[in-house]
Design an enzyme around this catalytic site. Structure first.
Site, mmCIF file in Angstrom:
data_model
loop_
_atom_site.group_PDB
_atom_site.id
_atom_site.type_symbol
_atom_site.label_atom_id
_atom_site.label_comp_id
_atom_site.label_asym_id
_atom_site.label_seq_id
_atom_site.Cartn_x
_atom_site.Cartn_y
_atom_site.Cartn_z
ATOM 1 N NE ARG A 183 -3.750 0.491 2.220
ATOM 2 C CZ ARG A 183 -4.360 1.079 3.255
ATOM 3 N NH1 ARG A 183 -4.320 0.522 4.462
ATOM 4 N NH2 ARG A 183 -5.000 2.216 3.092
ATOM 5 C CB CYS A 242 -1.384 4.290 9.570
ATOM 6 S SG CYS A 242 -2.738 4.878 10.622
#
Length: 284
Positions: A183, A242
């Site tokens: 990601r 995050c």
């Protein structure tokens, strides 16, 4: 505040000792599943640590989503303080946060308690699995609601940055992204509007903080692993992020446990950043 307060991690043995000693305790079950947002609450009903109460990531630890403020925006401090007062929290209460997901949701609650100025907050090392492995009993009985306290938010023990403040500091802070490497590199994006990462960020998957038994690595090992990401500014020059401001708290907790104090959180994280077309993004 007491010298005996647990401020980062607490072991099952230490929790049991506090229970035996009659220390004022608030045990929070933060179990959650992003793919099934009712799963944690169901699991709590099927069995939890005696005395624990359940807090839901979306309802209790997040504000209403607008589409541009991230997937788990922080609630107002006063609203979260009121929620804690409803659970009887006082300055003398030791809070123990746990989940069954490696501490990823428990760490968010830990950070938020420090955000309210509450020092005696810790994550149960190893979570529910460690409790079970030690022969700890579980109960399906609901914990009685305690008398409401007069708890109010005090001076924050942590620092958070918003997107504008972070963008002005890109290149001058050490930004650590807790998401999975694929990601981070922008190869996949299952949750947010764009793939990639904030320019200048380094990647440190939060699961790397855990040993094979699901407990946190030693403070010494965590310090060795984080120091290359922290240098040269030092811990106070680090900003954690995050996907939505949850697992970033796991890295922040690991650094605090390692004695690398004073790093900051960007709560909006990639879900907020990537929703704004004005923000720069990077890939690979």
């Amino acid at each position: 505040m007491s010298p005996a307060d647990h401020r980062t991690l607490i072991s099952v043995a230490e929790l049991r000792a506090l229970q035996a000693a009659g220390r004022p305790l608030l045990i929070l079950d933060l179990g959650f599943d992003l793919a099934d947002t009712a799963a944690g609450e169901r699991a709590h009903g099927q069995g939890h640590i005696p005395g624990a109460v359940y807090l839901h990531l979306d309802r209790d630890l997040s504000a209403t989503k607008t589409g541009s403020n991230g997937r788990h925006p922080l609630p107002e401090r006063e609203a979260f303080a009121a929620r804690m007062a409803a659970l009887g929290l006082t300055a003398e209460t030791q809070v123990v946060c746990y989940d069954a997901q490696g501490g990823m949701y428990a760490a968010r609650a830990w950070w938020m308690l420090r955000w309210l100025g509450h020092t005696a907050a810790a994550v149960l090392d190893g979570g529910l699995a460690a409790w079970n492995a030690a022969g700890g009993a579980l109960t399906q009985e609901a914990t009685p609601t305690p008398p409401r306290s007069d708890f109010r938010a005090g001076a924050s023990l942590v620092e958070a940055l918003d997107a504008d403040a972070l963008q002005t500091q890109l290149g001058r802070v050490r930004l650590i992204d807790a998401r999975a490497p694929e990601r981070f590199r922008g190869e996949v994006e299952p949750l947010d509007k764009q793939a990639g990462h904030i320019p200048g960020a380094s990647n440190r998957l939060f699961k790397l903080n855990l040993a094979e038994d699901g407990r946190f690595k030693s403070a010494e090992q965590l310090r060795r692993e984080f120091e290359p990401l922290v240098a040269p500014q030092g811990a106070a020059g680090v900003v954690h992020q995050c996907g939505s401001g949850v697992t970033a708290c796991h890295n922040l907790l690991a650094m605090e446990h390692a004695g690398l104090l004073g790093s900051k959180l960007y709560p909006g994280s990639w879900s907020e950043w990537s929703a704004d077309p004005r923000r720069p993004i990077a890939r690979a």
